[in-house]
Design a protein around this motif. Structure first.
Motif, short mmCIF file in Angstrom:
data_model
loop_
_atom_site.label_atom_id
_atom_site.label_comp_id
_atom_site.label_asym_id
_atom_site.label_seq_id
_atom_site.Cartn_x
_atom_site.Cartn_y
_atom_site.Cartn_z
N ASN A 66 0.81 -1.22 0.00
CA ASN A 66 0.00 0.00 0.00
C ASN A 66 0.85 1.27 0.00
OD1 ASN A 66 -2.43 -1.51 0.09
ND2 ASN A 66 -2.31 -1.65 2.32
N GLY A 67 1.88 1.26 -0.84
CA GLY A 67 2.70 2.45 -1.00
C GLY A 67 3.64 2.76 0.14
N ARG A 68 3.90 1.81 1.02
CA ARG A 68 4.83 2.00 2.12
C ARG A 68 5.73 0.77 2.24
NH1 ARG A 68 2.89 6.26 1.60
NH2 ARG A 68 2.18 7.78 3.16
N ARG A 69 6.98 0.99 2.61
CA ARG A 69 7.88 -0.14 2.87
C ARG A 69 7.79 -0.48 4.34
NH1 ARG A 69 11.73 -3.09 0.69
NH2 ARG A 69 11.69 -1.93 -1.27
N LEU A 70 7.42 -1.74 4.63
CA LEU A 70 7.26 -2.19 6.01
C LEU A 70 8.59 -2.74 6.53
CD1 LEU A 70 3.82 -4.06 5.83
CD2 LEU A 70 4.28 -1.65 6.30
N VAL A 71 9.06 -2.16 7.62
CA VAL A 71 10.34 -2.55 8.20
C VAL A 71 10.16 -2.79 9.69
CG1 VAL A 71 12.74 -1.90 8.58
CG2 VAL A 71 11.56 -1.12 6.52
N THR A 72 10.58 -3.95 10.16
CA THR A 72 10.52 -4.26 11.59
C THR A 72 11.93 -4.15 12.17
OG1 THR A 72 8.64 -5.74 11.32
CG2 THR A 72 9.94 -5.98 13.34
N THR A 73 12.06 -3.36 13.23
CA THR A 73 13.35 -3.22 13.89
C THR A 73 13.34 -3.99 15.20
OG1 THR A 73 12.72 -1.24 15.15
CG2 THR A 73 13.58 -0.90 12.93
N VAL A 74 14.51 -4.51 15.55
CA VAL A 74 14.70 -5.18 16.83
C VAL A 74 15.90 -4.53 17.51
CG1 VAL A 74 15.07 -7.35 18.03
CG2 VAL A 74 13.83 -7.33 15.84
N ASP A 75 15.70 -3.93 18.69
CA ASP A 75 16.82 -3.29 19.37
C ASP A 75 17.58 -4.29 20.23
OD1 ASP A 75 15.43 -3.61 21.79
OD2 ASP A 75 14.72 -1.53 21.83
N VAL A 76 18.62 -3.81 20.89
CA VAL A 76 19.49 -4.72 21.65
C VAL A 76 18.78 -5.36 22.83
CG1 VAL A 76 21.64 -3.59 20.98
CG2 VAL A 76 20.37 -2.72 22.95
N LYS A 77 17.66 -4.79 23.24
CA LYS A 77 16.88 -5.37 24.34
C LYS A 77 15.82 -6.35 23.84
CE LYS A 77 17.46 -1.30 27.32
NZ LYS A 77 16.76 -0.23 28.06
N GLY A 78 15.74 -6.50 22.51
CA GLY A 78 14.79 -7.44 21.93
C GLY A 78 13.44 -6.85 21.61
N ALA A 79 13.27 -5.54 21.82
CA ALA A 79 11.99 -4.89 21.53
C ALA A 79 11.79 -4.75 20.03
CB ALA A 79 11.92 -3.54 22.21
N LYS A 80 10.61 -5.15 19.54
CA LYS A 80 10.30 -5.08 18.11
C LYS A 80 9.35 -3.92 17.82
CE LYS A 80 10.83 -9.98 16.94
NZ LYS A 80 10.19 -11.15 16.29
#
Length: 428
Positions: A235-249
């Motif tokens: 839908n016209g957006r790039r979906l990106v999931t980030t995971v930080d060093v504490k494991g939070a998504k």
């Protein structure tokens, strides 16, 4: 003077990099400091983030500006070069400086400009700093023009310094090794000021750590703090999931569609995190800001889709690393024929640029209307010597029209190679 007269004056009176290249550079920071002193040192009157790097510094700067704007701050943004109008270089919350303000600044300070004899870029930096100070911005995002150590923007002392990555570009000025280029970029690191490096690179990590240690500047490498998962474009957006060093998504919807933006995102997030105390930003503002960079800041030319059938995209990639990242993404798109409208400036390492371009594509070689541009017929000959075939055209619009006329709806057309080529697309 009126705006049109002022622009003519700036281009005719002052050395301009995009016209004459390295000969436009004035060594040292002296001219910028003299201009700023005459203006009351505006660079000391606002808080800032300084962004350097070979690739991605423009996108990173715009993403930061969009996020802080979404968080409710009054945000200045200085970038270069412009694509369509000089006023694009200086913005507050996405709105360009007015033509009247540009004319007033130059008219008022003409005697100082004549006395100092600065470059075009030095004047625009001083203008931006003066404007941000007068407009009482909460925070200014300042993009380095070239290098870092001797760049005119390096008269500021920011809250945080950001270096996106290091690659081979402007090697005639910055050096011909990654460590030498990194040393120039590391010149923006200030005593006690935190620095975020976007990408960990074996050839440059020790340079940054060494300079930061000497400056007692806390340093972090953003790609060591965040891992990313790309879910593609929906839908016209790039979906990106980030995971930080504490494991939070966290999942973000980026309106900057280029897959290479995943290399910039960690530095953006690390910068926001590093400034949470003086400039708190809620997660909702990060979501809104990253989903609306184009509309909130006016950014163009970063994997910008011009039409769908055939699929036409314009991208300002102009060096080996940038073009490699662009065409790695292009390979993920289905198409019948790949057509590339290409123009380069003459003072690039053209051999390295041409070496990363796909040989199976049909090429439309063109040139920008600037003295730095490589003539289209010269580009055609050099490209043919490495197996890239196509015809030469006098300008980008003519080349693009030829590509469109020869395309089927399932073809893919890429316009790239130079900021100046993208700037001259009429329907950008």
């Amino acid at each position: 003077m009126q705006y049109s007269e002022v622009i003519d004056y700036l281009y005719s009176r002052l050395p301009v990099f995009h016209r004459i290249g390295a000969k436009a550079l004035k060594p040292g920071l002296g001219n910028t400091l003299r201009l700023c002193a005459a203006l009351g040192n505006p660079q000391d009157q606002f808080r800032s983030i300084h962004v350097a790097g070979t690739n991605g510094k423009g996108s990173t700067s715009h993403m930061l500006a969009s996020i802080y704007g979404a968080a409710g701050y009054r945000v200045g943004l200085y970038t270069s070069p412009h694509l369509k109008s000089f006023t694009e270089r200086i913005r507050i919350n996405g709105q360009p400086i007015s033509e009247e303000a540009v004319a007033e600044f130059v008219t008022k300070n003409r005697d100082t400009i004549e006395t100092v004899e600065p470059s075009f870029f030095e004047v625009t930096v001083a203008m931006a700093f003066d404007f941000f100070a007068r407009q009482d911005v909460d925070l200014a995002i300042i993009e380095v023009g070239l290098g870092g150590r001797l760049d005119s923007t390096n008269v500021i002392t920011p809250l945080i310094s950001v270096i996106t990555n290091i690659g081979y570009d402007h090697t005639d000025i910055l050096g011909d090794t990654l460590s030498a280029i990194a040393t120039e970029k590391a010149g923006i690191i200030k005593a006690g000021v935190p620095v975020v490096v976007g990408e960990t690179q074996a050839e440059t990590e020790s340079v940054f750590r060494s300079v930061a240690a000497l400056a007692n500047a806390p340093i972090s490498f953003a790609d060591q703090q965040y891992s990313l998962q790309d879910s593609g474009i929906t839908n016209g957006r790039r979906l990106v999931t980030t995971v930080d060093v504490k494991g939070a998504k966290t999942t973000y919807r980026l309106d900057l569609l280029g897959q290479y933006q995943l290399r910039n995102l960690p530095a953006v997030l690390a910068t926001i995190t590093g400034l949470q105390t003086p400039f708190p930003v809620a997660e909702s503002a990060q979501q809104i800001g990253l989903a609306s960079v184009v509309s909130s800041t006016g950014l163009k030319g970063r994997f910008q889709v011009l039409q769908q059938e055939p699929f036409v995209v314009a991208d300002t990639a102009h060096n080996e690393a940038g073009l490699r990242a662009l065409f790695a993404m292009i390979e993920t798109f289905p198409r019948h024929e790949l057509r590339i409208v290409l123009g380069l400036v003459a003072d690039k390492d053209r051999a390295s640029v041409l070496s990363v371009l796909p040989k199976e594509a049909v090429y439309y070689f063109c040139q920008a209307q600037t003295p730095r541009a490589l003539p289209a017929d010269t580009l055609q000959r050099e490209a043919e010597s490495v197996g890239l075939s196509g015809a030469a055209f006098p300008d980008v619009d003519t080349a693009l029209q030829a590509a469109l006329s020869q395309s089927t709806p399932t073809d893919l057309i890429v316009v790239t190679g130079s900021n100046y080529i993208i700037a001259e697309i009429t329907n950008l």
